[in-house]
Enzyme design. Sequence first.
Site, short mmCIF file in Angstrom:
data_model
loop_
_atom_site.label_atom_id
_atom_site.label_comp_id
_atom_site.label_asym_id
_atom_site.label_seq_id
_atom_site.Cartn_x
_atom_site.Cartn_y
_atom_site.Cartn_z
N VAL A 71 0.86 -1.19 0.13
CA VAL A 71 0.21 -0.03 -0.09
C VAL A 71 0.94 1.22 -0.16
O VAL A 71 1.94 1.42 0.93
CB VAL A 71 -0.89 0.07 1.29
CG1 VAL A 71 -1.64 1.44 1.20
CG2 VAL A 71 -1.83 -1.16 1.30
N ALA A 116 4.63 4.01 2.79
CA ALA A 116 4.14 3.08 2.07
C ALA A 116 4.31 1.52 3.25
O ALA A 116 5.14 1.92 4.22
CB ALA A 116 4.74 2.52 0.94
N LYS A 117 3.65 0.68 3.04
CA LYS A 117 3.85 -0.71 3.65
C LYS A 117 3.59 -1.62 2.95
O LYS A 117 2.58 -1.63 2.12
CB LYS A 117 3.05 -0.52 5.03
CG LYS A 117 3.62 -1.18 6.19
CD LYS A 117 4.92 -0.75 6.90
CE LYS A 117 5.32 -1.30 8.13
NZ LYS A 117 6.14 -0.33 8.78
N GLY A 118 4.14 -2.82 3.21
CA GLY A 118 3.58 -4.14 2.42
C GLY A 118 3.88 -5.30 3.54
O GLY A 118 4.11 -5.40 4.54
#
Length: 427
Positions: A71, A116-118
């Site tokens: 995201v 962001a992060k994933g």
Amino acid sequence: MDTVVYKEPAPIADKENPFESMMQRFDIAAEMLELERGVYEYLKTPVKQVTVSIPIQMDNGEIEVFEGYRVIHNDALGPSKGGIRYAPDITLDEIKALAAWMTWKCSIANIPFGGAKGGVKCDPARLTQVELEKITRRFTANMLDVFGPDKDIPAPDMNTNEQIMAWIMDTYSMHTRRTENAVVTGKPLIIGGSLGRREATGRGVTVSTLAALAKRGMNAKQSSCAVQGFGNVGSVSAKLLGEQGIKVVAVSDVSGGYYNKKGIDVTRAMEWVQKHRTLEGSEIGDSLTNDELLELDVDVLVPAAKEDQITAKNASRLKAKIIVEGANGPTTAKADPILDSKGVLVVPDILANSGGVTVSYFEWVQDRQGYFWSLERVNRRLERMMHEAFTNVFRTAEKYNVSMRLGAYILAIDKVAKTLKVRGIYA
Ligand code: GLU
């Protein structure tokens, strides 16, 4: 000016999830800043959400399909930045909250990145190295259009490490046909990692703790502390806090909590975990539960494990005078007013744990320059930037007469909103 229409903070849900916790603070800060409605909508919505399936042939020959996420919450300040976590219970909602927190974190840290992060929904403890490598490489291959040194730069997070970052770097480089080490940070030194990156989050937590103690007129050498979590952030924080003369009386990990009123031997605990994976059997102290650890009569509490540990249920029982959030989102929004009314000084996650992403930024700069800094230079610059960030948040909190948590949100959102307005909306 067309300001946000709501006047009441969003109703507090019965069961909080990290995204709601983030949004409740965001709403209060947005209202104080009198954010324009359109800007409010823009900042609350992630710019990109990608879900991929990751089919893997397991060691037993069977195919299993995992789910991976990335995201990108916002990229107004620059390429998006944030970690990748591997866990069996992650959800897109959680990743969305964590991505937004990265936007605010980078803004406060004053580094030119968005957030962001994933993550991949998997249980790394049940995977072999071969399976872990396959998952990482296929996830990266599926994210080729998302990742990039000028677009989106992953890093380690919960249950991911330097080796996994190396596989991401290698897979990306194989596809672009050149070694691209700036595509990911938190890499091993030998392939363009930065000195000091592994300890950076814990070092930032320590700088924040010392600054908070000073604000309260307390002396580090006469203070005690409990650290929840003994992963990279918790263990390094405990070690460095101890080096500053703060007595670490309790630590914990998945195997439970350990209490020693004379002080935990953190170096011994770290060596034990290196060999045995958890603190179980280390005999560093008497065992205590997670709840008991959080409620210990200590000066400083460092929650460095996971989200939602300090809630409306236990906040009133906490005795620490200062809380320094090493983890992302350890305190729910419902717990905030309870801690405020008790006069607890909370150094919020988006400030307290920003040392990690700050040195990630240094790593990216070094990779792009092809010129690597000494450990002394990394630590000096990190400490200076953490101090500046702490002071900016503290001043904002004073100016608006709010907690450091809300001060941090106000400072962060204001900067991203101003950037957005200067850049304008492309149509
Ligand atoms: N995962 C870390 C965090 O939550 C580091 C992110 C990064 O270095 O990009 O801040």
